[in-house]
Design a protein around this motif. Structure first.
Motif, mmCIF file in Angstrom:
data_model
loop_
_atom_site.group_PDB
_atom_site.id
_atom_site.type_symbol
_atom_site.label_atom_id
_atom_site.label_comp_id
_atom_site.label_asym_id
_atom_site.label_seq_id
_atom_site.Cartn_x
_atom_site.Cartn_y
_atom_site.Cartn_z
ATOM 1 N N ARG A 1 0.812 -1.399 -0.023
ATOM 2 C CA ARG A 1 0.235 0.449 0.123
ATOM 3 C C ARG A 1 0.904 1.287 -0.139
ATOM 4 N N GLN A 2 0.326 2.145 -0.857
ATOM 5 C CA GLN A 2 1.238 3.860 -0.579
ATOM 6 C C GLN A 2 0.124 4.272 0.607
ATOM 7 N N TYR A 3 0.918 5.120 0.878
ATOM 8 C CA TYR A 3 0.420 5.630 1.967
ATOM 9 C C TYR A 3 1.121 7.882 2.436
ATOM 10 N N ARG A 4 -0.012 8.367 2.833
ATOM 11 C CA ARG A 4 0.559 9.534 3.130
ATOM 12 C C ARG A 4 -0.219 10.352 4.237
ATOM 13 N N ARG A 5 0.688 11.392 4.442
ATOM 14 C CA ARG A 5 0.427 12.167 5.366
ATOM 15 C C ARG A 5 -0.948 13.295 5.055
ATOM 16 N N ALA A 6 -1.879 13.162 6.091
ATOM 17 C CA ALA A 6 -3.240 13.799 5.500
ATOM 18 C C ALA A 6 -2.960 15.373 7.076
ATOM 19 N N GLY A 7 -3.712 16.350 6.318
ATOM 20 C CA GLY A 7 -3.395 17.684 7.315
ATOM 21 C C GLY A 7 -3.162 17.219 8.836
ATOM 22 N N ASP A 8 -3.780 15.922 9.189
ATOM 23 C CA ASP A 8 -3.703 16.023 10.956
ATOM 24 C C ASP A 8 -2.493 15.355 11.568
ATOM 25 N N GLY A 9 -1.604 14.817 10.082
ATOM 26 C CA GLY A 9 0.099 14.068 10.445
ATOM 27 C C GLY A 9 -0.472 12.811 10.784
ATOM 28 N N LYS A 10 -1.717 12.249 10.227
ATOM 29 C CA LYS A 10 -2.100 10.885 10.524
ATOM 30 C C LYS A 10 -1.936 10.375 9.014
ATOM 31 N N LYS A 11 -0.937 8.394 9.303
ATOM 32 C CA LYS A 11 -0.824 8.390 8.154
ATOM 33 C C LYS A 11 -1.543 7.602 7.833
ATOM 34 N N LYS A 12 -2.644 7.781 6.064
ATOM 35 C CA LYS A 12 -3.537 7.188 5.387
ATOM 36 C C LYS A 12 -3.491 6.271 4.603
ATOM 37 N N ILE A 13 -3.795 5.160 4.428
ATOM 38 C CA ILE A 13 -3.784 4.566 2.642
ATOM 39 C C ILE A 13 -4.354 6.017 1.628
ATOM 40 N N GLN A 14 -2.946 5.859 0.943
ATOM 41 C CA GLN A 14 -3.434 6.308 -0.548
ATOM 42 C C GLN A 14 -3.703 5.356 -1.341
ATOM 43 N N ARG A 15 -3.576 4.501 -1.706
ATOM 44 C CA ARG A 15 -4.007 3.407 -2.857
ATOM 45 C C ARG A 15 -3.268 1.785 -2.833
ATOM 46 N N LYS A 16 -3.499 1.356 -2.825
ATOM 47 C CA LYS A 16 -2.755 -0.447 -2.898
ATOM 48 C C LYS A 16 -2.558 -0.309 -4.614
ATOM 49 N N ARG A 17 -1.183 -0.952 -3.866
ATOM 50 C CA ARG A 17 -0.154 -1.636 -5.426
ATOM 51 C C ARG A 17 -0.893 -2.323 -5.836
ATOM 52 N N GLU A 18 -0.284 -2.887 -7.326
ATOM 53 C CA GLU A 18 -0.623 -3.615 -7.786
ATOM 54 C C GLU A 18 0.663 -4.582 -7.436
ATOM 55 N N ALA A 19 0.353 -6.025 -7.559
ATOM 56 C CA ALA A 19 1.442 -6.882 -7.266
ATOM 57 C C ALA A 19 2.860 -6.339 -7.515
ATOM 58 N N SER A 20 2.756 -6.493 -8.568
ATOM 59 C CA SER A 20 4.179 -5.587 -9.146
ATOM 60 C C SER A 20 5.045 -4.542 -9.102
ATOM 61 N N ASP A 21 4.075 -3.896 -8.531
ATOM 62 C CA ASP A 21 4.765 -2.544 -7.895
ATOM 63 C C ASP A 21 4.894 -2.761 -6.410
ATOM 64 N N TRP A 22 5.053 -4.081 -5.797
ATOM 65 C CA TRP A 22 4.943 -3.657 -4.365
ATOM 66 C C TRP A 22 6.680 -3.355 -4.359
ATOM 67 N N LEU A 23 7.072 -3.194 -3.359
ATOM 68 C CA LEU A 23 8.381 -2.925 -3.038
ATOM 69 C C LEU A 23 9.296 -4.259 -2.831
ATOM 70 N N ALA A 24 9.342 -5.056 -2.133
ATOM 71 C CA ALA A 24 9.304 -6.205 -1.999
ATOM 72 C C ALA A 24 8.275 -7.637 -1.808
ATOM 73 N N CYS A 25 9.046 -8.401 -2.726
ATOM 74 C CA CYS A 25 8.181 -10.012 -2.607
ATOM 75 C C CYS A 25 9.300 -11.006 -2.358
ATOM 76 N N ILE A 26 9.086 -11.284 -1.143
ATOM 77 C CA ILE A 26 10.022 -12.884 -1.388
ATOM 78 C C ILE A 26 8.947 -13.793 -0.846
ATOM 79 N N PRO A 27 8.784 -15.048 -1.790
ATOM 80 C CA PRO A 27 7.982 -16.148 -1.556
ATOM 81 C C PRO A 27 8.824 -17.062 -0.972
ATOM 82 N N ASP A 28 8.249 -18.028 -0.141
ATOM 83 C CA ASP A 28 8.796 -18.894 0.888
ATOM 84 C C ASP A 28 9.590 -18.519 1.761
ATOM 85 N N ALA A 29 9.085 -16.679 2.107
ATOM 86 C CA ALA A 29 9.873 -16.879 3.052
ATOM 87 C C ALA A 29 9.825 -16.806 4.265
ATOM 88 N N HIS A 30 8.947 -17.761 4.517
ATOM 89 C CA HIS A 30 8.507 -18.763 6.081
ATOM 90 C C HIS A 30 7.656 -20.056 5.592
#
Length: 202
Positions: free
Chosen positions: A89-118
């Protein structure tokens, strides 16, 4: 997520509670059998089964009726397939400083994905298949959402609200004895918890 814990050396392992493991394993088995998140919720309700959930501030898990939102979160979470994922998910800061979800990323856009990690409840391949099933199921809803509003004789469509949940009724038309009847239906309990619809005929 519920059903996965850290062991004494910090590795992610399946929850040692057999009841929790069995409930989650049966959830994925049921989805593979019925092919729908909503039908999985309905199956759990029909069989009188609850699903484990973790509540903030509470120790351990509690068992509650399975809901559609919980089913979708579980099916979309790669950790149940034993994969480590970061940046879903991509987050942004709202006006009150709280972190809110901006949008969900497609699997191809994830920053990291390691199958069989556990250890997981399903294989990575099964997880991918489940996502394809969910996507295919969603196409029908997208078509319905894109269609124009129906015309009909119901005078209160878009106005009548349910006395239990406070949401607007949906209108369904039924042919009875040569006449067209309007039914005002609250299907929130049906879609979220697998409860039978309770139509209010007018």
């Amino acid at each position: 997520p519920t059903g996965l814990v850290y062991d004494e050396v910090g590795n992610v392992v399946l929850d040692p509670d057999a009841q929790i493991r069995d409930a989650i394993a049966y959830f994925f088995e049921t989805f593979s059998r019925v092919g729908s998140a909503s039908q999985t919720v309905k199956a759990f309700r029909t069989e009188g089964l609850d699903f484990p959930s973790r509540l903030r501030g509470a120790e351990g898990a509690v068992f509650r009726p399975l809901t559609a939102s919980t089913a979708m979160r579980t099916l979309n979470n790669p950790r149940y397939a034993g994969a480590y994922a970061y940046g879903r998910r991509q987050y942004r800061r709202a006006g009150d400083g709280k972190k809110k979800i901006q949008r969900k990323r497609e699997a191809s856009d994830w920053l990291a994905c390691i199958p069989d990690a556990h250890s997981g409840y399903i294989s990575w391949e099964r997880f991918q298949e489940n996502l394809k099933i969910l996507e295919a199921n969603g196409h029908g809803y997208n078509v319905a959402r894109a269609s124009p509003p129906r015309e009909g004789a119901a005078l209160l469509q878009g106005r009548a609200v349910c006395g239990r949940c406070g949401r607007h009724f949906r209108v369904r038309y039924v042919a009875r004895r040569g006449k067209r009847e309007a039914w005002y239906v609250c299907d929130r309990g049906h879609t979220a918890r697998g409860e039978p619809c309770a139509p209010d005929r007018r």
